[in-house]
Design a protein around this motif. Structure first.
Motif, short mmCIF file in Angstrom:
data_model
loop_
_atom_site.label_atom_id
_atom_site.label_comp_id
_atom_site.label_asym_id
_atom_site.label_seq_id
_atom_site.Cartn_x
_atom_site.Cartn_y
_atom_site.Cartn_z
N ASP A 88 0.88 -1.16 0.00
CA ASP A 88 0.00 0.00 0.00
C ASP A 88 0.93 1.22 0.00
OD1 ASP A 88 -2.23 1.55 0.36
OD2 ASP A 88 -2.22 1.38 2.55
N MET A 89 0.91 2.04 -1.07
CA MET A 89 1.82 3.19 -1.15
C MET A 89 1.05 4.45 -1.56
SD MET A 89 5.12 1.30 -2.87
CE MET A 89 6.29 2.60 -2.57
N PRO A 90 0.22 4.96 -0.63
CA PRO A 90 -0.64 6.09 -1.00
C PRO A 90 0.11 7.31 -1.54
CG PRO A 90 -1.22 5.23 1.16
CD PRO A 90 0.02 4.52 0.75
N CYS A 91 1.33 7.59 -1.07
CA CYS A 91 2.02 8.78 -1.58
C CYS A 91 2.88 8.46 -2.80
CB CYS A 91 2.86 9.44 -0.48
SG CYS A 91 4.39 8.57 -0.10
N GLY A 92 2.75 7.23 -3.29
CA GLY A 92 3.46 6.84 -4.51
C GLY A 92 4.96 6.81 -4.33
N GLY A 93 5.43 6.56 -3.13
CA GLY A 93 6.88 6.46 -2.90
C GLY A 93 7.53 7.82 -2.72
N ASN A 94 6.74 8.84 -2.36
CA ASN A 94 7.30 10.19 -2.20
C ASN A 94 7.73 10.52 -0.77
OD1 ASN A 94 7.48 11.27 -4.77
ND2 ASN A 94 5.25 11.51 -4.85
N HIS A 95 7.83 9.49 0.06
CA HIS A 95 8.39 9.66 1.41
C HIS A 95 7.54 10.53 2.33
CE1 HIS A 95 12.67 8.86 -0.32
NE2 HIS A 95 11.83 7.87 -0.50
N THR A 96 6.22 10.54 2.12
CA THR A 96 5.41 11.39 2.98
C THR A 96 4.34 10.64 3.77
OG1 THR A 96 3.99 11.87 1.10
CG2 THR A 96 5.68 13.51 1.62
N CYS A 97 3.84 9.51 3.26
CA CYS A 97 2.67 8.90 3.92
C CYS A 97 3.06 7.94 5.06
CB CYS A 97 1.80 8.17 2.90
SG CYS A 97 2.55 6.67 2.24
N GLY A 98 4.23 7.37 4.98
CA GLY A 98 4.66 6.43 6.02
C GLY A 98 3.88 5.12 6.03
N LYS A 99 3.28 4.77 4.88
CA LYS A 99 2.42 3.58 4.85
C LYS A 99 3.13 2.33 4.31
CE LYS A 99 -1.68 5.32 5.93
NZ LYS A 99 -2.10 5.26 7.27
N CYS A 100 4.25 2.48 3.63
CA CYS A 100 4.85 1.33 2.94
C CYS A 100 5.70 0.49 3.90
CB CYS A 100 5.68 1.80 1.76
SG CYS A 100 6.91 3.03 2.23
N LYS A 101 5.08 0.11 5.03
CA LYS A 101 5.83 -0.58 6.09
C LYS A 101 6.05 -2.05 5.76
CE LYS A 101 4.14 2.45 9.64
NZ LYS A 101 3.06 2.68 10.56
N ALA A 121 9.50 0.85 2.79
CA ALA A 121 10.11 0.26 1.59
C ALA A 121 10.63 1.31 0.62
CB ALA A 121 9.10 -0.64 0.90
N CYS A 122 9.93 2.49 0.53
CA CYS A 122 10.37 3.46 -0.48
C CYS A 122 11.62 4.22 -0.03
CB CYS A 122 9.25 4.40 -0.86
SG CYS A 122 8.83 5.62 0.38
N PHE A 123 12.01 4.09 1.24
CA PHE A 123 13.23 4.73 1.73
C PHE A 123 14.42 3.77 1.69
CE2 PHE A 123 10.25 7.54 3.92
CZ PHE A 123 10.93 8.73 4.07
N THR A 124 14.11 2.45 1.68
CA THR A 124 15.14 1.46 2.00
C THR A 124 15.78 0.87 0.74
OG1 THR A 124 13.78 0.94 3.91
CG2 THR A 124 15.51 -0.64 3.38
S1 FES Z 1 4.97 5.06 -0.05
FE1 FES Z 1 4.56 6.75 1.20
S2 FES Z 1 6.27 6.78 2.53
FE2 FES Z 1 6.67 5.09 1.25
#
Ligand code: FES
Length: 511
Positions: free
Chosen positions: A34-47, A77-80
């Motif tokens: 689940d990546m609501p912010c599309g990997g833009n490092h803002t939603c914190g959901k891609c755990k 995941a989008c940070f790592t």
């Molecule tokens: S997808 Fe939103 S922080 Fe990783």
């Protein structure tokens, strides 16, 4: 380059580009996040719960995670970035794993590798640790294989009286050996030096193959209270079994108390509730510990409910309401397959709010509003909007029984010292279910007195934390001994204060 991605029993060989992002790699092996912010490092959901050769946590990633999540190998995941072999923890949502733990302060006293195990009546959890660094390398979770002999300890003891306890001993020993082999494969180690296995008094009797019949009849004399080396081994390693407080306050509670560090809080009044199949409640009053066990049943673990399931993929874990519209969320954001403990608590709380049920728990067959009133197997039920999952009249009764057992246990211990909920400094809640439940829904349905809602401290699987602490630091056995000497077991069955609060607690009148 070629790397291994270990996902439980599955091992994927992956070709990766240098510095590949974790979400891209997971996509390659069919895991979509689940990546609501599309990997833009803002939603914190891609755990994702992951360990291995990964980039270090950055300040920005750290900001989007809780302290507990960081300790439990949760990454975004989008940070790592992935640099080599990794382990990912499958089948459970990163934030819904049952073994989220917080270890108390400890020193490292060992070398090699060790296993910490909690045999819960419903769920078995195991973690493999590097004893020289304290790092958790792998873990396994499973439904207790003794389930086919009965859902609770009493029915398993009854089954052992009829058929002997060898079958149940074999079931749990085989299960632990298989789980240990899984952990070893995931961690990529060759051997285990030692293990600590905790559990309630009955579970440890079954593991050791000791006579259990006295545990079901007064005066409930156990064959052993443990605090000793096991007669068995786990993947060839010697096992330490921590000490139980009494027949119905097991080594799992000794370990949970160890995890809260309560014994060092001799200037405080604190409460602990372990919300498992056997609900245990502990009151710390200036260093003196009163402990009681109350049969909550397995409803909070999703068992014995019409659409109940554990907090795995597809389980409705949250239900909420806004402007008369009901919303739900499943583990892994996959289609709803059932409902787990935290979901049923929210659902019942909403049913009260919408007046679908009255204070006795009776479902109003004429209700008109969000969701549908239906009959499921001749039981009146409320169907959660947008799903085929419903909460039946029988489920409501199960929740009433479970919550009034905990509520009455708390009230009885408070009464013992003429305390009121306002006197409590901290209310620790242990158990996988407790970690994810919505505390407002829990207070709303009367699982505990409302005044405790803002004093809650969640500690996850306290039994496993305590077992891991004893595994990593053998000097903690001094604290284990001190817990035993400061504890007093309070019998609830036949206790008039308990009976009175139990009857009151069945109602939803706190709402
Ligand atoms: S997808 Fe939103 S922080 Fe990783």
């Amino acid at each position: 380059m070629k790397i291994k991605v270990i996902e439980g029993k599955r091992i994927h060989e992956c070709l990766i580009k240098k510095n590949i992002r974790l979400d891209m790699l997971l996509k390659q092996i069919g895991i979509l996040l689940d990546m609501p912010c599309g990997g833009n490092h803002t939603c914190g959901k891609c755990k994702v719960r992951v360990s291995g050769k990964l980039s270090t946590l950055t300040k920005d990633e750290r900001k989007l995670l809780t302290e507990d999540e960081v300790k439990n190998n949760i990454r975004l995941a989008c940070f790592t970035k992935v640099f080599g072999d990794i382990n990912i923890y499958p089948n459970v949502d990163a934030t819904d794993t049952l073994s989220m733990i917080t270890l108390p302060k400890y020193n490292l006293t060992g070398k090699g590798y060790g296993l910490a195990v909690d045999i819960g009546t419903t769920t078995v959890a195991m973690q493999l640790y590097d004893l020289s660094t304290g790092k958790m390398l792998s873990e396994a979770l499973g439904v207790n294989a003794q389930g086919s002999f009965g859902a609770d300890v009493i029915s398993r003891i009854q089954n052992a009286a009829d058929n002997g306890n060898k079958y149940q001993q074999d079931a749990i020993q085989n299960q632990l050996n298989l789980m240990a082999k899984d952990c070893i494969t995931q961690a990529g180690v060759d051997y285990i030096n030692k293990s600590v296995i905790t559990g309630n008094t009955t579970m440890l009797h079954f593991y050791e193959g000791l006579e259990v019949k006295n545990l079901a009849t007064a005066p409930f004399t156990p064959t052993s209270l443990f605090g000793m080396k096991s007669n068995h081994t786990l993947v060839k390693s010697p096992i330490y079994l921590p000490k139980c407080i009494g027949s119905y306050i097991g080594a799992d509670i000794t370990c949970t108390i160890l995890a809260t560090e309560m014994i060092h809080h001799s200037d405080k009044i604190e409460l602990l509730a372990d919300l498992g199949t056997n609900g245990e409640v502990v009151l710390n009053i200036y260093g003196k510990l009163y402990c009681a066990s109350t049969a909550a049943g397995p409803a909070f673990e999703g068992a014995n409910l019409t659409f109940g399931m554990k907090a795995g993929k597809g389980a409705i874990a949250k239900v909420s309401i806004k402007a008369n519209k009901v919303f739900y969320k499943t583990v892994g954001n996959t289609p709803a397959k059932g409902i787990c403990g935290s979901g049923i608590l929210d659902a019942v709380s909403i049913m009260l709010e919408l007046k679908i049920i009255d204070e006795t728990g009776h479902i109003d067959s004429e209700f008109e509003g969000p969701g549908k009133i239906i009959y499921h197997n001749e039981e009146l039920a409320w169907q959660i909007p947008g799903t085929k999952i419903s909460v039946t009249q029988k489920d409501i009764r199960q929740i009433q029984l479970a919550k009034s057992a905990i509520f009455a246990g708390i009230k009885t211990l408070l009464k013992k010292e003429n305390l009121s909920p306002e006197d409590i400094d901290t209310f620790y809640i242990a158990g996988g279910f407790g970690h994810y439940m919505n505390r407002h829904s829990a207070a709303n349905i009367g699982l505990f007195p409302k005044e405790l809602e803002d004093r809650i401290k969640l500690i996850g699987n306290g039994a496993l934390s305590g077992a891991a602490t004893l595994l990593l630091d053998t000097d903690q056995r001094v604290n284990e001994k001190s817990i035993i000497s400061k504890s007093k077991e309070i019998e609830l069955s036949g206790n008039p204060t308990f009976s009175e609060h139990y009857v009151d607690g069945m109602l939803f009148s706190h709402y």
